[in-house]
Design an enzyme around this catalytic site. Sequence first.
Site, PDB file in Angstrom:
ATOM      1  N   ILE A  94       8.193   2.932  -2.109  1.00  0.00           N
ATOM      2  CA  ILE A  94       8.837   4.064  -2.905  1.00  0.00           C
ATOM      3  C   ILE A  94       9.841   4.746  -2.646  1.00  0.00           C
ATOM      4  CG2 ILE A  94       7.401   4.957  -4.550  1.00  0.00           C
ATOM      5  CD1 ILE A  94       6.765   2.802  -4.622  1.00  0.00           C
TER       6      ILE A  94
ATOM      7  N   TYR B  52      -2.034   0.982  10.523  1.00  0.00           N
ATOM      8  CA  TYR B  52      -1.195   2.008   9.024  1.00  0.00           C
ATOM      9  C   TYR B  52      -1.670   0.291   8.397  1.00  0.00           C
ATOM     10  CZ  TYR B  52       0.793   2.674   4.586  1.00  0.00           C
ATOM     11  OH  TYR B  52       0.573   3.704   3.734  1.00  0.00           O
TER      12      TYR B  52
ATOM     13  N   ARG C  45       2.731  16.280  -0.615  1.00  0.00           N
ATOM     14  CA  ARG C  45       4.253  16.142  -1.034  1.00  0.00           C
ATOM     15  C   ARG C  45       4.096  14.248  -1.453  1.00  0.00           C
ATOM     16  NH1 ARG C  45       6.576  13.134   3.512  1.00  0.00           N
ATOM     17  NH2 ARG C  45       4.961  13.307   5.576  1.00  0.00           N
TER      18      ARG C  45
ATOM     19  N   VAL D 183      -8.366  15.756   5.333  1.00  0.00           N
ATOM     20  CA  VAL D 183      -9.804  14.896   4.783  1.00  0.00           C
ATOM     21  C   VAL D 183     -10.717  14.580   6.627  1.00  0.00           C
ATOM     22  CG1 VAL D 183      -8.530  14.029   3.312  1.00  0.00           C
ATOM     23  CG2 VAL D 183      -7.898  12.960   4.992  1.00  0.00           C
TER      24      VAL D 183
END
Length: 250
Positions: free
Chosen positions: A189, A156, A20, A65
């Site tokens: 975004i 983050y 996504r 990952v």
Amino acid sequence: MRLTGPRLDGRVAVVTGAGRGLGRRIAEAFTAQGCRVVAASRSVEQLKDWAEAHPGRAAAVAADVRDPEAMDALMRTARERFDGLDIVVANAGVSRPGPAAVLAPEAWDEVMGTNLGGVVNCTRAAVPHLEESPAGRIINLSSVLAARPVRGAAAYCASKAAVEAYTKVCALELAAKGITVNCLAPGFIDEGMGRELRANEAVWAHYRTKLAGGRMGTGDEVASAAVFLAGGESDYVNGHVLEVNGGVSW
């Protein structure tokens, strides 16, 4: 989508975190540009429709990952399915907000293990294949928050700043192998985490005023930048952090 011509025709790419958000948009843009793509996500169900829409040019693989062996297998899948590997987009990422002083150790480990560790695992697994490509590309996903940290996002911000430093080191080390390594650093975004931020009216009211362009960016605008870094126009771009944020200031 403002993309013209098959700029990636004949190339083979791996995109992680493609179920996504930005990963999905990048995978779609690459296939639109003639690329054969192996898209990875922890759930392949999210990619079933995309893979079915591009028979013979798209493959969906379940992979985490954080697992080095899974990344080795992912790169081999691309090589075996499409007879090569030219481009790797290390996009998978998570955010676990919280003040630095009280952030749970498991939250820190998850963010660093995914956002930074995932990039490291992708690089290690990809290099033996990319060095056989005539123009190997690694594109790592950073963030506007790497250079413009905010309260409550210690893990983050730290992970993305580390991704940018790691990218620059890899660019120096891998240039002799014909592999360029660059970063995309999206701003706000209208996809994934950005869309979730905008849904919080109190938080969005604060950040909206920081956007010079007066709006959020689109996933397609980030994907267009990824196409540039993946294609021949960026042959001499290496170790660069390409900000796609419409102008952000705070």
